[in-house]
Design a protein around this motif. Structure first.
Motif, PDB file in Angstrom:
ATOM      1  N   LEU A 114       0.842  -1.189   0.000  1.00 48.69           N
ATOM      2  CA  LEU A 114       0.000   0.000   0.000  1.00 48.69           C
ATOM      3  C   LEU A 114       0.882   1.246   0.000  1.00 48.69           C
ATOM      4  N   VAL A 115       0.657   2.135  -0.949  1.00 47.57           N
ATOM      5  CA  VAL A 115       1.373   3.409  -1.017  1.00 47.57           C
ATOM      6  C   VAL A 115       0.404   4.522  -0.629  1.00 47.57           C
ATOM      7  N   ILE A 116       0.762   5.285   0.399  1.00 46.76           N
ATOM      8  CA  ILE A 116      -0.034   6.436   0.845  1.00 46.76           C
ATOM      9  C   ILE A 116       0.820   7.675   0.630  1.00 46.76           C
ATOM     10  N   ASP A 117       0.351   8.594  -0.199  1.00 47.39           N
ATOM     11  CA  ASP A 117       1.233   9.695  -0.602  1.00 47.39           C
ATOM     12  C   ASP A 117       0.424  10.880  -1.122  1.00 47.39           C
ATOM     13  N   HIS A 118       1.126  12.011  -1.290  1.00 47.04           N
ATOM     14  CA  HIS A 118       0.492  13.204  -1.868  1.00 47.04           C
ATOM     15  C   HIS A 118       1.378  13.846  -2.934  1.00 47.04           C
ATOM     16  N   HIS A 119       2.384  13.135  -3.416  1.00 49.88           N
ATOM     17  CA  HIS A 119       3.270  13.704  -4.429  1.00 49.88           C
ATOM     18  C   HIS A 119       2.653  13.594  -5.825  1.00 49.88           C
ATOM     19  N   GLN A 120       2.672  14.680  -6.531  1.00 45.14           N
ATOM     20  CA  GLN A 120       2.135  14.732  -7.888  1.00 45.14           C
ATOM     21  C   GLN A 120       2.844  13.752  -8.815  1.00 45.14           C
ATOM     22  N   SER A 121       4.130  13.532  -8.565  1.00 42.88           N
ATOM     23  CA  SER A 121       4.936  12.683  -9.443  1.00 42.88           C
ATOM     24  C   SER A 121       4.943  11.215  -9.030  1.00 42.88           C
ATOM     25  N   ASN A 122       4.067  10.820  -8.110  1.00 39.98           N
ATOM     26  CA  ASN A 122       4.082   9.436  -7.621  1.00 39.98           C
ATOM     27  C   ASN A 122       3.962   8.439  -8.766  1.00 39.98           C
ATOM     28  N   THR A 123       4.781   7.397  -8.729  1.00 40.16           N
ATOM     29  CA  THR A 123       4.830   6.398  -9.803  1.00 40.16           C
ATOM     30  C   THR A 123       3.853   5.249  -9.595  1.00 40.16           C
ATOM     31  N   ARG A 124       3.069   5.289  -8.478  1.00 46.11           N
ATOM     32  CA  ARG A 124       2.070   4.251  -8.199  1.00 46.11           C
ATOM     33  C   ARG A 124       2.720   2.871  -8.191  1.00 46.11           C
ATOM     34  N   PHE A 125       3.690   2.713  -7.311  1.00 48.92           N
ATOM     35  CA  PHE A 125       4.492   1.485  -7.265  1.00 48.92           C
ATOM     36  C   PHE A 125       3.935   0.424  -6.325  1.00 48.92           C
ATOM     37  N   GLY A 126       2.767   0.660  -5.720  1.00 52.29           N
ATOM     38  CA  GLY A 126       2.160  -0.346  -4.864  1.00 52.29           C
ATOM     39  C   GLY A 126       1.109  -1.154  -5.595  1.00 52.29           C
ATOM     40  N   THR A 127       0.651  -2.239  -4.957  1.00 53.74           N
ATOM     41  CA  THR A 127      -0.500  -2.952  -5.520  1.00 53.74           C
ATOM     42  C   THR A 127      -1.775  -2.175  -5.215  1.00 53.74           C
ATOM     43  N   ILE A 128      -1.721  -1.359  -4.148  1.00 53.32           N
ATOM     44  CA  ILE A 128      -2.795  -0.432  -3.808  1.00 53.32           C
ATOM     45  C   ILE A 128      -2.159   0.948  -3.683  1.00 53.32           C
ATOM     46  N   ASN A 129      -2.734   1.919  -4.352  1.00 51.41           N
ATOM     47  CA  ASN A 129      -2.140   3.260  -4.351  1.00 51.41           C
ATOM     48  C   ASN A 129      -3.167   4.285  -3.907  1.00 51.41           C
ATOM     49  N   LEU A 130      -2.945   4.834  -2.719  1.00 53.92           N
ATOM     50  CA  LEU A 130      -3.816   5.869  -2.182  1.00 53.92           C
ATOM     51  C   LEU A 130      -3.065   7.195  -2.308  1.00 53.92           C
ATOM     52  N   ILE A 131      -3.234   7.834  -3.458  1.00 57.62           N
ATOM     53  CA  ILE A 131      -2.481   9.044  -3.802  1.00 57.62           C
ATOM     54  C   ILE A 131      -3.448  10.209  -3.964  1.00 57.62           C
ATOM     55  N   ASP A 132      -3.178  11.291  -3.249  1.00 58.05           N
ATOM     56  CA  ASP A 132      -3.981  12.506  -3.418  1.00 58.05           C
ATOM     57  C   ASP A 132      -3.026  13.678  -3.615  1.00 58.05           C
ATOM     58  N   ALA A 133      -2.803  14.048  -4.858  1.00 60.48           N
ATOM     59  CA  ALA A 133      -1.871  15.127  -5.172  1.00 60.48           C
ATOM     60  C   ALA A 133      -2.422  16.497  -4.795  1.00 60.48           C
ATOM     61  N   THR A 134      -3.684  16.574  -4.403  1.00 55.85           N
ATOM     62  CA  THR A 134      -4.244  17.852  -3.954  1.00 55.85           C
ATOM     63  C   THR A 134      -4.032  18.065  -2.464  1.00 55.85           C
ATOM     64  N   ALA A 135      -3.597  17.031  -1.757  1.00 56.42           N
ATOM     65  CA  ALA A 135      -3.427  17.126  -0.305  1.00 56.42           C
ATOM     66  C   ALA A 135      -2.149  17.887   0.037  1.00 56.42           C
ATOM     67  N   VAL A 136      -2.172  18.611   1.160  1.00 58.61           N
ATOM     68  CA  VAL A 136      -1.004  19.400   1.557  1.00 58.61           C
ATOM     69  C   VAL A 136       0.056  18.563   2.244  1.00 58.61           C
ATOM     70  N   SER A 137      -0.294  17.386   2.704  1.00 61.10           N
ATOM     71  CA  SER A 137       0.669  16.504   3.377  1.00 61.10           C
ATOM     72  C   SER A 137       0.166  15.073   3.300  1.00 61.10           C
ATOM     73  N   THR A 138       1.084  14.136   3.477  1.00 62.29           N
ATOM     74  CA  THR A 138       0.654  12.745   3.535  1.00 62.29           C
ATOM     75  C   THR A 138      -0.128  12.489   4.816  1.00 62.29           C
ATOM     76  N   THR A 139       0.196  13.212   5.897  1.00 60.45           N
ATOM     77  CA  THR A 139      -0.569  13.021   7.126  1.00 60.45           C
ATOM     78  C   THR A 139      -2.030  13.416   6.941  1.00 60.45           C
ATOM     79  N   SER A 140      -2.309  14.371   6.065  1.00 59.96           N
ATOM     80  CA  SER A 140      -3.706  14.738   5.824  1.00 59.96           C
ATOM     81  C   SER A 140      -4.432  13.637   5.046  1.00 59.96           C
TER      82      SER A 140
END
Length: 333
Positions: A114-140
């Motif tokens: 599982l990848v939890i992230d907020h980077h716009q450039s995330n490569t989605r390297f997990g089998t599950i990708n929880l990516i929000d590039a609009t978020a100000v932090s990964t903690t959010s």
């Protein structure tokens, strides 16, 4: 690539976390408060649920001093103590597997990642990708995940989440709708926001001042870089780091970026492990004198093998000082 909140992604992440009985949480190399805060917050919740959990990062050897008071720090283990197998491996605040350093191989030791992230450039390297590039932090992003999971955000978890929120927003200089609402919610648990911010952002050893004197003397301005937007850069060499830790080194870019004549700032930091290896931090501005007028430094960083956000990114360079500086200037055009 820009991604937004997707309910199905949260549901899939919740299902994986609920099913796992052993979890490894991996933070990125040269960790900041967002990756450590995210990792420890998640680990605290998992431990509360009776799950066997470990948190780790590949380098440096020790957690930066300012983060050692974060709740859950006892759940951190060294790279050698990270098991090769787990039901689930979670990477937090990592735009790519490369940001895991020597621990990237642990991703192969779990049936689900599982990848939890907020980077716009995330490569989605997990089998599950929880990516929000609009978020100000990964903690959010993690706060939203805990809500979707139905897990309480108590004071210890809130402390960790606030650490990532206050640092990645630059003391709330870079915010979005909802940022202050989340901060208020976390503060309502009883945490001391002012003290958390002071420890993380306003505490340095005296050696930091001596380091700054040396490093800032290397600063150079390239006014015609990127069609006249301008680049300012500085170098942090091995000898400059003798009295300070990684967090002091990381703080340099926030000083260099205040230069009014340049819309883009870079700090080249020599690796303690390999003198030919440099970690490069990039920053750009979206308003004011010398603004970058739409320069996306994550695109520059991605082209050089790294990634990040539009106004904050980084990459790794190899070679002599003159070569790595010239490569960045060429990439900026």
């Amino acid at each position: 690539m820009t991604t937004t909140r997707n309910t199905a992604d949260f549901e899939t992440a919740v299902a994986a976390l609920t099913a796992a009985r052993s979890v490894t949480v991996l933070c990125h190399v040269q960790p900041d408060a967002d990756t450590i805060g995210s990792g420890l917050a998640l680990a605290l919740v998992l431990r509360r649920r009776g799950v066997s959990v470990r948190v780790s990062f590949a380098e440096p050897a020790e957690l930066p001093v300012t983060m050692r008071s974060l709740p859950g720090a006892s759940l951190l283990v060294g790279p050698a103590d990270v098991p090769e197998r787990a039901d689930l491996v979670v990477a937090v605040d990592c735009g790519s597997a490369g940001r895991l350093g020597a621990l990237r191989d642990r991703m192969a030791g779990a049936p689900e990642t599982l990848v939890i992230d907020h980077h716009q450039s995330n490569t989605r390297f997990g089998t599950i990708n929880l990516i929000d590039a609009t978020a100000v932090s990964t903690t959010s992003v993690l706060a939203d995940l805990l809500d979707a999971w139905g897990e309480q955000i108590d004071a210890e978890v809130a402390h960790c989440l606030y650490a990532g929120l206050v640092t990645d927003t630059g003391l709330f200089r870079w915010v979005r709708p909802g940022t202050h609402e989340l901060a208020e919610r976390l503060l309502a648990t009883g945490i001391d926001g002012a003290e958390i911010a002071r420890v993380l952002l306003d505490t340095h050893p005296f050696g930091w001042l001596r380091m700054l004197a040396r490093v800032l003397s290397t600063a150079r301005l390239v006014p015609d870089a990127h069609d006249g937007i301008g680049l300012v850069y500085a170098l942090v060499r091995l000898e400059d780091m003798a009295e300070v830790g990684a967090e002091e080194v990381e703080s340099v870019v926030d000083i260099v970026r205040t230069t009014s004549e340049a819309g883009i700032a870079a700090v080249f930091k020599q690796s303690r492990l390999d003198a030919d290896r440099w970690m490069v931090s990039l920053r750009s501005r979206d308003s004011g004198p010398g603004a970058a007028d739409g320069v996306d430094v994550s695109e520059v960083a991605t082209g050089l093998g790294g990634g990040g956000h539009r106004f904050a990114a980084g990459y790794t360079a190899y070679g002599a000082e003159a070569e790595i500086v010239a490569a960045l200037v060429a990439a900026l055009g």
